[in-house]
Design a protein around this motif. Sequence first.
Motif, PDB file in Angstrom:
ATOM      1  N   ASP A 263      25.582  22.020 -23.891  1.00  0.00           N
ATOM      2  CA  ASP A 263      25.126  20.913 -22.999  1.00  0.00           C
ATOM      3  C   ASP A 263      23.728  20.782 -23.393  1.00  0.00           C
ATOM      4  OD1 ASP A 263      25.944  19.265 -20.330  1.00  0.00           O
ATOM      5  OD2 ASP A 263      23.719  20.039 -20.254  1.00  0.00           O
ATOM      6  N   GLU A 264      23.375  19.538 -23.035  1.00  0.00           N
ATOM      7  CA  GLU A 264      22.008  19.094 -23.647  1.00  0.00           C
ATOM      8  C   GLU A 264      21.113  19.921 -22.573  1.00  0.00           C
ATOM      9  OE1 GLU A 264      22.058  15.196 -20.723  1.00  0.00           O
ATOM     10  OE2 GLU A 264      22.137  14.951 -23.101  1.00  0.00           O
ATOM     11  N   LYS A 268      17.225  21.449 -23.476  1.00  0.00           N
ATOM     12  CA  LYS A 268      15.937  21.076 -22.651  1.00  0.00           C
ATOM     13  C   LYS A 268      15.665  22.485 -21.985  1.00  0.00           C
ATOM     14  CE  LYS A 268      14.783  18.615 -18.552  1.00  0.00           C
ATOM     15  NZ  LYS A 268      15.470  17.540 -17.523  1.00  0.00           N
ATOM     16  N   ASN A 272      13.262  22.125 -28.144  1.00  0.00           N
ATOM     17  CA  ASN A 272      13.855  21.862 -29.393  1.00  0.00           C
ATOM     18  C   ASN A 272      13.722  22.891 -30.385  1.00  0.00           C
ATOM     19  OD1 ASN A 272      14.717  19.570 -28.092  1.00  0.00           O
ATOM     20  ND2 ASN A 272      13.653  18.037 -29.379  1.00  0.00           N
ATOM     21  N   GLU A 374      19.677  17.948 -30.771  1.00  0.00           N
ATOM     22  CA  GLU A 374      21.079  17.528 -30.406  1.00  0.00           C
ATOM     23  C   GLU A 374      21.863  18.575 -31.009  1.00  0.00           C
ATOM     24  OE1 GLU A 374      21.901  13.656 -31.992  1.00  0.00           O
ATOM     25  OE2 GLU A 374      20.528  12.666 -30.774  1.00  0.00           O
TER      26      GLU A 374
END
Length: 385
Positions: A263-264, A268, A272, A374
């Motif tokens: 999941d993003e 977060k 990154n 991503e």
Amino acid sequence: MNVRVTRAWLVVPVALSAVVAMSACAEQNGGSSASGKCDSKIAFFGARTGPNANLGINIYNGVKLAVDQYNAKHKDCKVTLESKDSQGDEKQAPGLAQQLVQDQKVVGVVGPAFSGESEAADGIFDQGGLPLISASATNPSLSQKGWKVFHRMLGNDNAQGPAAATYLKDTVKAKKVFVIDDTTAYGKGLSDVVKQSLGSAVVSTDTVQPKQTDFQATVAKVKSSKADAVFYGGYYAEAGPFVKQLRAANVKATFVSDDGVKDEGFVKGAGNAAAEGAVVTCPCIPGDEAKGTFFADYKKAFGKEPGTYGPEAFDSTNVFLDGIAAGKTSRKDMLSFIDSYDKDGVTKHIKFDKNGEIAKSEIVIWSYKVSGGEIVKDQEIKATS
């Protein structure tokens, strides 16, 4: 009658088996169910708030898309979507499950989303004879409890664990793996399978806790072990900060985790730079691998690509909707319908075994990588461990 169905209804308490009379509506525009009953409900059960809400929201969106499409084609005989936000908290799960069981218009549940809340709630659904299909709960023991209402739309951790071990050995080329779990039914269960599959490649282990924020003690153990890879069994809320602290300690070991981290929110939480190159495995297909118009329909409806388990939730919901369209508007009839279901979905051909597991021939495990902030698809893993 299917044996599973017979047993399920023998244990349904009388108070729970009283079916509320359903109103009938005229069949117009080819839109009503075969029975003419038009007040059926399908429920979503999972986290829409809380630390791991993103995973539940993905599933809810898949459910909502399926219901919205059904209702667009059945304007005079619509299905209502009921939602129970568990926050992923197994302590809340029993009360929410009881509420759904008591509403006799609910003929199917997509969920629970997580394994821990499934352990807490599925027995209640079984007593109420309320069929469920989980799009995400992967602990293998869930199908071994004797719950006749239980089904799941994906492979369990007895498939994902060996696949993760295969990826670590064959792709990462890891010789020494440090295995961590978050002590949850999901994280511990999966990590145990990974450890068994890795065998002597496991150099050391440790545990963390849900809602933990300081991982320095575990980071120090990983650094001391000189492991060249870390496997983490748990959810993204803790995995993100853990990896951030791991990289801050200059530990270069490849980080491999699971679907609970896909999941993003993980990126977060880690940032990154720290998340770059991390790998997650999942018994779920990439959204753009789904058949038909699902990918485009989802993007149009929600303005973004399908998240983890969105396609599997869409398939799970459509099993129930097919049942309603065929006139299966009692829980007993719906359960029998699901047990004999044999049809293509957008993720796979859907057919369940006697324990409610999806057919083994339809199980797929994918790896995904963090690249440029991503999570992108990597490869389908063929387990050899």
